[in-house]
Design an enzyme around this catalytic site. Structure first.
Site, PDB file in Angstrom:
ATOM      1  N   GLU A  92      24.351  -2.671  41.401  1.00 31.81           N
ATOM      2  CA  GLU A  92      23.683  -2.662  41.246  1.00 31.81           C
ATOM      3  C   GLU A  92      23.915  -4.400  41.943  1.00 31.81           C
ATOM      4  OE1 GLU A  92      23.339  -2.024  36.514  1.00 31.81           O
ATOM      5  OE2 GLU A  92      22.927  -4.132  37.113  1.00 31.81           O
ATOM      6  N   CYS A 105      24.474 -11.552  44.627  1.00 32.08           N
ATOM      7  CA  CYS A 105      25.600 -11.470  43.764  1.00 32.08           C
ATOM      8  C   CYS A 105      25.887  -9.635  44.172  1.00 32.08           C
ATOM      9  CB  CYS A 105      25.168 -11.498  42.479  1.00 32.08           C
ATOM     10  SG  CYS A 105      25.990 -11.088  41.505  1.00 32.08           S
ATOM     11  N   CYS A 112      33.957  -0.659  36.213  1.00 33.02           N
ATOM     12  CA  CYS A 112      34.544  -1.607  36.594  1.00 33.02           C
ATOM     13  C   CYS A 112      35.996  -1.387  35.043  1.00 33.02           C
ATOM     14  CB  CYS A 112      34.404  -2.440  34.960  1.00 33.02           C
ATOM     15  SG  CYS A 112      35.575  -3.979  35.687  1.00 33.02           S
ATOM     16  N   CYS A 116      36.590  -6.191  29.608  1.00 32.01           N
ATOM     17  CA  CYS A 116      36.430  -6.907  28.938  1.00 32.01           C
ATOM     18  C   CYS A 116      34.870  -6.720  27.460  1.00 32.01           C
ATOM     19  CB  CYS A 116      34.912  -8.327  29.727  1.00 32.01           C
ATOM     20  SG  CYS A 116      36.042  -9.028  31.160  1.00 32.01           S
ATOM     21  N   SER A 191      34.973 -13.650  42.520  1.00 32.04           N
ATOM     22  CA  SER A 191      35.332 -13.806  41.445  1.00 32.04           C
ATOM     23  C   SER A 191      36.050 -13.034  40.254  1.00 32.04           C
ATOM     24  CB  SER A 191      33.771 -14.370  40.076  1.00 32.04           C
ATOM     25  OG  SER A 191      34.252 -14.431  38.740  1.00 32.04           O
ATOM     26  N   CYS A 333      25.176  -8.348  35.487  1.00 32.36           N
ATOM     27  CA  CYS A 333      24.758  -6.387  36.382  1.00 32.36           C
ATOM     28  C   CYS A 333      25.386  -5.694  34.944  1.00 32.36           C
ATOM     29  CB  CYS A 333      26.090  -7.184  37.339  1.00 32.36           C
ATOM     30  SG  CYS A 333      24.905  -7.231  38.627  1.00 32.36           S
TER      31      CYS A 333
HETATM   32  N1  SAH Z   1      35.567  -8.619  37.156  1.00 29.66           N
HETATM   33  C1  SAH Z   1      34.857  -9.975  38.157  1.00 29.66           C
HETATM   34  C2  SAH Z   1      33.420 -10.204  38.335  1.00 29.66           C
HETATM   35  C3  SAH Z   1      32.316  -9.592  37.751  1.00 29.66           C
HETATM   36  S1  SAH Z   1      31.766 -10.157  35.839  1.00 29.66           S
HETATM   37  C4  SAH Z   1      34.922 -11.175  36.635  1.00 29.66           C
HETATM   38  O1  SAH Z   1      35.495 -11.058  35.614  1.00 29.66           O
HETATM   39  O2  SAH Z   1      35.631 -12.452  37.276  1.00 29.66           O
HETATM   40  C5  SAH Z   1      30.960 -11.615  36.574  1.00 29.66           C
HETATM   41  C6  SAH Z   1      31.045 -12.457  36.045  1.00 29.66           C
HETATM   42  O3  SAH Z   1      30.191 -12.384  34.743  1.00 29.66           O
HETATM   43  C7  SAH Z   1      32.322 -13.065  35.214  1.00 29.66           C
HETATM   44  O4  SAH Z   1      32.392 -14.756  35.071  1.00 29.66           O
HETATM   45  C8  SAH Z   1      31.744 -12.369  34.002  1.00 29.66           C
HETATM   46  O5  SAH Z   1      33.048 -12.680  32.444  1.00 29.66           O
HETATM   47  C9  SAH Z   1      31.133 -12.155  33.291  1.00 29.66           C
HETATM   48  N2  SAH Z   1      29.969 -11.785  32.410  1.00 29.66           N
HETATM   49  C10 SAH Z   1      29.984 -10.335  32.301  1.00 29.66           C
HETATM   50  N3  SAH Z   1      29.211 -10.002  30.877  1.00 29.66           N
HETATM   51  C11 SAH Z   1      28.549 -11.371  30.859  1.00 29.66           C
HETATM   52  C12 SAH Z   1      27.684 -11.319  29.555  1.00 29.66           C
HETATM   53  N4  SAH Z   1      27.252 -10.665  28.765  1.00 29.66           N
HETATM   54  N5  SAH Z   1      27.465 -13.109  29.692  1.00 29.66           N
HETATM   55  C13 SAH Z   1      27.608 -13.739  30.241  1.00 29.66           C
HETATM   56  N6  SAH Z   1      28.545 -13.374  30.812  1.00 29.66           N
HETATM   57  C14 SAH Z   1      28.828 -12.258  31.249  1.00 29.66           C
END
Ligand code: SAH
Length: 348
Positions: A92, A105, A112, A116, A191, A333
């Site tokens: 995406e 983006c 991944c 998280c 990021s 995403c």
């Molecule tokens: N893996 C990298 C980049 C991809 S995620 C990272 O962790 O930075 C891009 C950003 O979106 C990160 O800050 C991540 O924590 C955030 N993110 C992921 N899911 C989210 C959600 N449901 N709401 C808001 N931010 C989110």
């Protein structure tokens, strides 16, 4: 096996051209076709002889992104693509329009591994790294489809860019190359969830890109609850490498802080964060958590978010609340690929 020619850096392409016994200027011509004009086939390289095109296609292919699905926000024009790769995998990208131009983006991996708990990207599982050319192909596909020129890149899509370090670095070098898209390093943000040794490697490359850390909590107790990677590299270790990064590159570091109701949004968290970031050349981006059905994310109230911001500001920490774009198309995403992944799994 054929290799993706768009994934080669300028120097690597040059070496390939020399090893084919061809003059150097051919490398520049081919690089321009691939990276400035974003062609998807050797046949489009009109100043390259048929014979050479045939020779190239014996050893190489060109990575492409086919549009599988496209969503356009009725609110702000944000566009979200689900792209299909040559091996049938999906990724995406999101295009956002700001005053200063278009930002993309991009995804850096198919899926991944980081896990998280609030994020959709992990749900459909990790499949593979993206090649440098596949990360770049997202820009070319979007530019052609929308007839625009992209000026800014954020590596904030699906995947952890520092878990695909070499390909991401080749991508950054290629989009920055003056014979390619010629996008300034200052317009690129990377990021990361905080892979400390790789942040140190990146620091030593001395690239003037913006480093963004997904912090989301002021201490290990809270951060480890939502980000498993924190069990390996904790908050203090991340902040310490960020201080090294700032000292070495003289660049401001950005922190992403996604606010989740009753998890990390208290006054106490804001005060603790302020203390930890005191005196650091940094900026905090406060983001209301996006809904992800399976994740049960609960947004903090607007009042809470403003209070959190105010506490940071009262303590001299630079902070802003991120404007939400594409809220009607689920612009964060991981969601389209997951749905698509579900369909494929059902078929198998
Ligand atoms: N893996 C990298 C980049 C991809 S995620 C990272 O962790 O930075 C891009 C950003 O979106 C990160 O800050 C991540 O924590 C955030 N993110 C992921 N899911 C989210 C959600 N449901 N709401 C808001 N931010 C989110």
């Amino acid at each position: 096996m054929k290799r993706d020619i768009r994934s080669l850096t300028y120097d690597e392409l040059n070496n390939e051209i020399i090893s084919l016994g061809l003059p150097k200027f051919r490398a520049k011509q081919i690089f321009e076709w691939l990276h400035k004009f974003g062609v998807d086939s050797f046949d489009e390289m009109s100043n390259i002889s048929k014979d050479l095109r045939a020779r190239l296609s014996e050893s190489f292919f060109i990575s492409t992104c086919e549009i599988e699905q496209k969503l356009v926000s009725k609110i702000d024009g944000t566009v979200k693509y689900l792209f299909r790769l040559h091996d049938g995998e999906y990724l995406e990208s999101v295009i956002m329009e700001y005053k200063h131009g278009y930002t993309i983006c991009v995804s850096s991996q198919v899926g991944c591994k980081m896990g998280c708990t609030f994020c959709a990207s992990t749900l459909a599982g990790f499949k593979r790294n993206l090649e440098a050319g596949e990360i770049e192909a997202q820009l070319h596909a979007a530019q052609k489809d929308l007839n625009i020129r992209i000026s800014n890149i954020v590596l904030m899509g699906i995947g952890e860019p520092l878990d695909n370090y070499d390909n991401v670095l080749s991508f950054i070098r290629n989009v920055n190359n003056e014979n390619g898209l010629n996008i300034s390093m200052r317009n690129i943000s990377l990021s990361t969830c905080g892979i400390v040794p790789k942040i140190r490697d990146l620091m030593n490359e001395e690239l003037p890109i913006t480093l963004t850390i997904s912090l989301h909590a002021p201490n290990d107790e809270i951060r480890s609850r939502t980000m498993p990677v924190n069990n390996k590299w904790g908050v203090d270790e991340i902040l310490s490498v960020c201080r090294e990064y700032i000292a070495k590159t003289n660049r401001r570091v950005s922190f992403e802080y996604t606010l989740i109701n009753n998890v990390n949004d208290s006054d106490k968290c804001a005060l603790e964060l302020s203390k930890k970031l005191k005196g650091m050349l940094c900026h905090v981006n406060l983001i209301p958590v996006n809904d992800v059905a399976e994740r049960g994310n609960v947004k903090s109230s607007i009042d809470r978010i403003h209070k959190f911001e105010q506490i940071l500001k009262n303590n001299s920490i630079n902070a802003t609340i991120r404007r939400t774009l594409g809220s009607d198309i689920n612009a964060s995403c991981g969601q389209l690929r997951r749905k698509r992944g579900g369909v494929i799994e059902n078929r198998c």
